[in-house]
Design a protein around this motif. Sequence first.
Motif, short mmCIF file in Angstrom:
data_model
loop_
_atom_site.label_atom_id
_atom_site.label_comp_id
_atom_site.label_asym_id
_atom_site.label_seq_id
_atom_site.Cartn_x
_atom_site.Cartn_y
_atom_site.Cartn_z
N UNK A 76 46.90 14.74 4.32
CA UNK A 76 46.74 14.17 2.99
C UNK A 76 45.79 15.01 2.14
N UNK A 77 44.68 15.41 2.71
CA UNK A 77 43.68 16.18 1.97
C UNK A 77 44.21 17.54 1.54
N UNK A 78 45.04 18.15 2.37
CA UNK A 78 45.55 19.48 2.05
C UNK A 78 46.57 19.46 0.91
N UNK A 79 47.08 18.29 0.55
CA UNK A 79 47.98 18.17 -0.59
C UNK A 79 47.21 17.92 -1.89
N UNK A 80 45.93 17.67 -1.79
CA UNK A 80 45.10 17.40 -2.98
C UNK A 80 44.49 18.70 -3.50
N UNK A 81 44.19 18.73 -4.78
CA UNK A 81 43.53 19.91 -5.34
C UNK A 81 42.03 19.89 -5.06
N UNK A 118 39.38 20.30 7.85
CA UNK A 118 40.21 21.02 6.88
C UNK A 118 40.37 22.48 7.28
N UNK A 119 39.32 23.09 7.76
CA UNK A 119 39.39 24.48 8.20
C UNK A 119 40.34 24.63 9.38
N UNK A 120 40.29 23.71 10.31
CA UNK A 120 41.13 23.77 11.51
C UNK A 120 42.61 23.58 11.18
N UNK A 121 42.91 22.68 10.25
CA UNK A 121 44.31 22.37 9.93
C UNK A 121 44.91 23.30 8.88
N UNK A 122 44.11 24.11 8.25
CA UNK A 122 44.61 25.07 7.27
C UNK A 122 43.81 26.36 7.39
N UNK A 123 44.09 27.14 8.43
CA UNK A 123 43.28 28.33 8.71
C UNK A 123 43.33 29.40 7.62
N UNK A 124 44.33 29.38 6.75
CA UNK A 124 44.43 30.39 5.70
C UNK A 124 43.74 29.95 4.41
N UNK A 148 42.72 12.07 12.44
CA UNK A 148 42.35 13.35 11.84
C UNK A 148 43.51 14.15 11.26
N UNK A 149 44.62 14.23 11.96
CA UNK A 149 45.76 14.99 11.47
C UNK A 149 46.33 14.36 10.20
#
Length: 91
Positions: free
Chosen positions: A13-18, A37-43, A7-8
């Motif tokens: 990887x997903x957070x670097x994609x548009x 995605x919500x958990x790994x990027x709370x902002x 998951x991490x």
Amino acid sequence: WLTAAEPAQLAGLALHASAVIACRCRAEQKAVLVRLLQRHSPHSRVLAIGDGANDVPMIRAAHVGVGLAGKEGMQAVQNADFAIARLRFLR
């Protein structure tokens, strides 16, 4: 579907994609991806777009859900924050 170690890596990887596209997944897998995605990027804010009943869990899990009215019925539209008739209308 996802093992404990993956998951991490997937989130990173997903957070670097548009954009992230989930196709050929079960309904609950799409919702798990949104929550990951919500958990790994709370902002960040997650937008989910779907057109059928199999997209409802994903639409409901996202910060903003968009339902496409179409051939697969109205379940996505009824559970979304916003509804549109065609994907091209989304700007």
